[in-house]
Motif scaffolding. Structure first.
Motif, PDB file in Angstrom:
ATOM      1  N   PHE A 129       0.872  -1.230   0.104  1.00  0.00           N
ATOM      2  CA  PHE A 129      -0.006   0.003   0.035  1.00  0.00           C
ATOM      3  C   PHE A 129       1.001   1.224   0.111  1.00  0.00           C
ATOM      4  N   LYS A 180      -4.613   0.741  -9.952  1.00  0.00           N
ATOM      5  CA  LYS A 180      -5.692  -0.158 -10.229  1.00  0.00           C
ATOM      6  C   LYS A 180      -5.304  -0.573 -11.626  1.00  0.00           C
ATOM      7  N   GLY A 185      -3.378  -2.682  -6.933  1.00  0.00           N
ATOM      8  CA  GLY A 185      -4.390  -2.158  -5.882  1.00  0.00           C
ATOM      9  C   GLY A 185      -5.946  -2.390  -6.451  1.00  0.00           C
ATOM     10  N   ASP A 240      -4.910   0.237   0.314  1.00  0.00           N
ATOM     11  CA  ASP A 240      -4.217   0.427  -0.725  1.00  0.00           C
ATOM     12  C   ASP A 240      -3.656   1.821  -1.054  1.00  0.00           C
TER      13      ASP A 240
END
Ligand code: ATP
Length: 362
Positions: A129, A180, A185, A240
């Motif tokens: 993260f 993403k 994440g 995340d």
């Protein structure tokens, strides 16, 4: 066509030069193989040793050269033995953050396979993260004002502004989107605050919610800072991107470094609209300076973050993949425990550890 990037370099104090020199050498070797980019390094004076000799910690010419550069590499500055007349330590890195308005302090917390950690993790609980620490205001706002009255009371002021908070949260959402896209994440941002007690944090959270409305594709959460400290230890895999105030971020990022097996592996970036500084989370480690045993990996991982950031900003895929390769070379060394420094259980010197990364990479 080759683009030449101007890189300002602050060698710093203590172990600073020992970890910076091999990092710059690695970057030179990477750029020597590139067709699309090159680096022009400019080493600038600043820091505690410079203050001791010349009476100034960050010469104006150094700050302006850094401002004019494409990116800034900084190792670590400050020495416990060298202080301003008010007793505080020399910290030009904080002055640079303020002067260049580097509001987003990016602190990745990632556990690569084999990386030492005090956590007992099971399979399928990857810790990866990013903590974003606001780095220009918050409780650091009144730093240097020294409001101590009659030796009986002392005050510091917490400052939260809409302008900086909006930039900060937009940065956090953009980062969650790109993580993403890269499959790193879930696409979630957690706002970490203390909105149940302080009006300033309720304001911080309100601005977060306003910015979140513009990013419906990203999940959002709120968490109090105390609970966040607990969850970072109990279930760090749930995070995340998390975004928080300066002082909270200062503390949580050291907790994050602890999860990553110590300061020697924790990189960081301080990013604004025009400039960015890349530096390890650790300090100048005067206790081991001059012995040639400092771990260069946090500095090298910070250089990898610079390649990511410049590569993305200038659309240079080659540079971005060099950033990933550099990070992977460090992670492989950690996993195999080959050519690592004593803090990771090895016997390699700083230069041997860095040379082994060059061998893996080139
Ligand atoms: P600052 O307040 O300037 O951030 P600090 O008080 O957090 O500094 P550091 O200088 O980061 O202190 O050092 C903390 C401990 O971690 C010291 O024992 C130091 O030797 C160790 N340490 C820090 N960086 C490294 C590194 N790159 N390699 C090995 N050990 C390190």
């Amino acid at each position: 066509m080759t683009k030449t990037f101007k890189i300002a370099v602050f060698d710093g104090d203590g172990i600073g030069p020992e970890i910076m020199h091999p990092t710059v050498a690695l970057l030179k070797a990477i750029s020597a193989k590139s067709k699309s980019f090159d680096f022009a390094f400019n080493t600038l004076p600043a820091g505690a040793a410079h203050y001791a000799e010349h009476g100034e910690s960050l010469p104006e010419t150094s700050l302006e050269a850094a401002r004019a550069s494409d990116a800034i590499l900084l190792s670590a500055m400050g020495l416990p033995s060298v202080r301003y007349p008010d007793g505080t330590e020399i910290s030009p890195q904080i002055e640079i953050r303020k002067a260049l308005h580097l509001y987003a302090g990016v602190r990745p917390v990632r556990l690569a396979p084999g990386q030492p950690t005090p956590l007992a993790l099971s399979e399928g609980q990857p810790v990866d993260f990013v903590l974003i620490r606001e780095s220009t205001e918050g409780l650091f706002h009144s730093q240097g004002t020294r409001d101590v009255r009659n030796d009986t009371e002392a005050y510091e002021t917490l400052k939260i502004t809409r302008d900086t908070s909006e930039k900060l949260f937009n940065f956090a959402f953009k980062l969650a989107q790109s993580r993403k896209r890269a499959g790193r994440g879930a696409g979630a941002v957690t706002c970490v605050d203390k909105a149940n007690v302080f009006a300033a944090f309720a304001f911080f959270r309100k601005i977060f919610d306003e910015v979140a409305m513009k990013h419906p594709e990203i999940q959002t959460n709120h968490a109090y800072v105390d609970a966040t400290a607990l969850w970072m230890v109990e279930k760090p895999w749930v995070f995340d991107v998390m975004v928080t105030e300066n002082m909270f971020g200062d503390i949580l990022s050291d907790l994050g470094a602890g999860l990553m097996g110590g300061l020697g592996l924790a990189p960081s970036a301080d990013i604004g609209d025009e400039n960015a500084v890349f530096q390890p989370c650790h300090g100048s480690a005067p206790d081991i300076a001059g012995q040639g045993v400092a771990n260069p990996f946090a500095m090298i991982l910070s250089a990898a973050m610079m390649l990511d950031w410049l590569g993305e900003a200038f659309g240079l895929d080659e540079m971005m993949s060099d950033g990933i390769r550099l990070r992977e070379a460090v992670e492989a060394a950690i996993d195999e425990r080959q050519d690592v420094t004593p803090d990771l259980g090895g016997t390699a010197s700083t230069s041997e550890a860095a040379a082994a990364i060059a061998r893996r990479l080139l």
